[in-house]
Design a protein around this motif. Sequence first.
Motif, PDB file in Angstrom:
ATOM      1  N   ARG A 130      37.416  33.303   0.643  1.00  0.00           N
ATOM      2  CA  ARG A 130      37.698  31.869   0.622  1.00  0.00           C
ATOM      3  C   ARG A 130      38.268  31.483  -0.745  1.00  0.00           C
ATOM      4  NH1 ARG A 130      33.096  30.354   1.877  1.00  0.00           N
ATOM      5  NH2 ARG A 130      33.366  29.750   4.063  1.00  0.00           N
ATOM      6  N   GLU A 131      39.324  30.686  -0.733  1.00  0.00           N
ATOM      7  CA  GLU A 131      39.938  30.271  -1.990  1.00  0.00           C
ATOM      8  C   GLU A 131      38.995  29.373  -2.774  1.00  0.00           C
ATOM      9  OE1 GLU A 131      44.015  28.138  -3.613  1.00  0.00           O
ATOM     10  OE2 GLU A 131      43.172  27.546  -1.661  1.00  0.00           O
ATOM     11  N   PRO A 132      38.634  29.751  -4.000  1.00  0.00           N
ATOM     12  CA  PRO A 132      37.800  28.859  -4.815  1.00  0.00           C
ATOM     13  C   PRO A 132      38.640  27.694  -5.343  1.00  0.00           C
ATOM     14  CG  PRO A 132      38.359  30.844  -6.037  1.00  0.00           C
ATOM     15  CD  PRO A 132      38.897  31.040  -4.652  1.00  0.00           C
ATOM     16  N   THR A 133      38.064  26.516  -5.361  1.00  0.00           N
ATOM     17  CA  THR A 133      38.794  25.322  -5.794  1.00  0.00           C
ATOM     18  C   THR A 133      38.346  24.824  -7.153  1.00  0.00           C
ATOM     19  OG1 THR A 133      37.241  23.933  -4.578  1.00  0.00           O
ATOM     20  CG2 THR A 133      39.251  24.604  -3.421  1.00  0.00           C
ATOM     21  N   THR A 134      37.327  25.463  -7.725  1.00  0.00           N
ATOM     22  CA  THR A 134      36.834  25.082  -9.052  1.00  0.00           C
ATOM     23  C   THR A 134      36.734  26.322  -9.930  1.00  0.00           C
ATOM     24  OG1 THR A 134      34.493  25.387  -8.490  1.00  0.00           O
ATOM     25  CG2 THR A 134      35.473  23.215  -8.030  1.00  0.00           C
ATOM     26  N   THR A 135      36.710  26.094 -11.240  1.00  0.00           N
ATOM     27  CA  THR A 135      36.556  27.207 -12.175  1.00  0.00           C
ATOM     28  C   THR A 135      35.231  27.928 -11.958  1.00  0.00           C
ATOM     29  OG1 THR A 135      37.897  26.070 -13.833  1.00  0.00           O
ATOM     30  CG2 THR A 135      36.484  27.848 -14.614  1.00  0.00           C
ATOM     31  N   GLU A 136      34.172  27.156 -11.691  1.00  0.00           N
ATOM     32  CA  GLU A 136      32.860  27.751 -11.450  1.00  0.00           C
ATOM     33  C   GLU A 136      32.876  28.657 -10.222  1.00  0.00           C
ATOM     34  OE1 GLU A 136      28.195  26.411 -10.729  1.00  0.00           O
ATOM     35  OE2 GLU A 136      29.789  24.906 -10.757  1.00  0.00           O
ATOM     36  N   GLY A 137      33.503  28.178  -9.136  1.00  0.00           N
ATOM     37  CA  GLY A 137      33.602  28.984  -7.925  1.00  0.00           C
ATOM     38  C   GLY A 137      34.403  30.249  -8.157  1.00  0.00           C
ATOM     39  N   TRP A 138      35.479  30.124  -8.926  1.00  0.00           N
ATOM     40  CA  TRP A 138      36.309  31.291  -9.240  1.00  0.00           C
ATOM     41  C   TRP A 138      35.524  32.310 -10.061  1.00  0.00           C
ATOM     42  CZ3 TRP A 138      39.666  34.880  -8.887  1.00  0.00           C
ATOM     43  CH2 TRP A 138      40.145  35.566 -10.007  1.00  0.00           C
ATOM     44  N   GLU A 139      34.780  31.848 -11.040  1.00  0.00           N
ATOM     45  CA  GLU A 139      34.010  32.766 -11.879  1.00  0.00           C
ATOM     46  C   GLU A 139      32.945  33.512 -11.088  1.00  0.00           C
ATOM     47  OE1 GLU A 139      32.636  30.208 -14.960  1.00  0.00           O
ATOM     48  OE2 GLU A 139      34.510  30.348 -16.128  1.00  0.00           O
ATOM     49  N   GLN A 220      26.760  37.129  -1.302  1.00  0.00           N
ATOM     50  CA  GLN A 220      27.295  35.914  -0.698  1.00  0.00           C
ATOM     51  C   GLN A 220      28.380  35.235  -1.537  1.00  0.00           C
ATOM     52  OE1 GLN A 220      23.928  33.404   0.003  1.00  0.00           O
ATOM     53  NE2 GLN A 220      23.266  33.408  -2.116  1.00  0.00           N
ATOM     54  N   ALA A 221      28.401  35.491  -2.839  1.00  0.00           N
ATOM     55  CA  ALA A 221      29.443  34.896  -3.677  1.00  0.00           C
ATOM     56  C   ALA A 221      30.829  35.443  -3.341  1.00  0.00           C
ATOM     57  CB  ALA A 221      29.146  35.125  -5.157  1.00  0.00           C
ATOM     58  N   GLN A 222      30.889  36.566  -2.603  1.00  0.00           N
ATOM     59  CA  GLN A 222      32.188  37.104  -2.199  1.00  0.00           C
ATOM     60  C   GLN A 222      32.891  36.213  -1.181  1.00  0.00           C
ATOM     61  OE1 GLN A 222      31.535  41.115  -0.805  1.00  0.00           O
ATOM     62  NE2 GLN A 222      31.231  41.921  -2.868  1.00  0.00           N
TER      63      GLN A 222
END
Length: 263
Positions: A130-139, A220-222
């Motif tokens: 899933r495409e992360p939309t925030t820096t936190e999600g991306w990290e 799950q963070a994947q």
Amino acid sequence: MQLIRGWEERYLPSRTGGVRLCKASVYRKIGEEEGVGDRREGEVRAKVEGGHLSVKWEAGDGLPAGARRAMEKHEGSAAETEEFRALFAERDDDPGLALQRTGPGEWSTSQNLVVSDDEIPSPYLFCLAREPTTTEGWERLRAELPDRYDTWTVTADVDAVQFEIECGIKRWLATEQITRHRIERGSGWVAYTFEEAPPSGDLTEVFGMSRWFRKRTKYQAQAEYRLAWILSSDQWVDMPETIDVELTRTGLRLFEPWTPPSD
């Protein structure tokens, strides 16, 4: 739905002209070593009743003092049961033998045993996230994937990707002169449903696709989305662990460059 994928730059579809598909069983084998697979993914377990376990305490047997006192007083406890369960665990994070105390020094036993799937075809996978939309999600996502992934692409039409890859699979089968074959496809989000090991389930699961769409909660963070294909043919019983499929120009354009968010 926007999905992204990490690559080593040299393996980008725009450079190779296609994609490599890998069997799910291979991801399970590499497990934590590569930071992608879960060595428990795809496991199917069956509950087997084992009878009973009888334990008699004797001085110097090495049991914790609390357990000894409980046994002397015929007072079972959760801690005591856990102590014996640990003695029979298959792995540090595997429940192994399940114990239910039935009396002083007595337990009924059962095990959730892994059902062998060595002779059952494993699907080829193509995995996205899933495409992360925030820096936190991306990290969070970046921390869960191998460091060697230095380039990222985004895909807006996952159905088109599935179609293009399947066309490439059929071209690969033709190149290998496999004229009689069966393709079973599946797709969807991976569910992160268990902490340590899958619970006992229906043995028909071992023949299905759904078991390859679940992992332990630690992954799950994947936020993984999978495309899967099971290939079978009486002309080639043992399919290779990886296959390289070519994509058309339309297929290659489905993987656009992606830049992480910087909010």
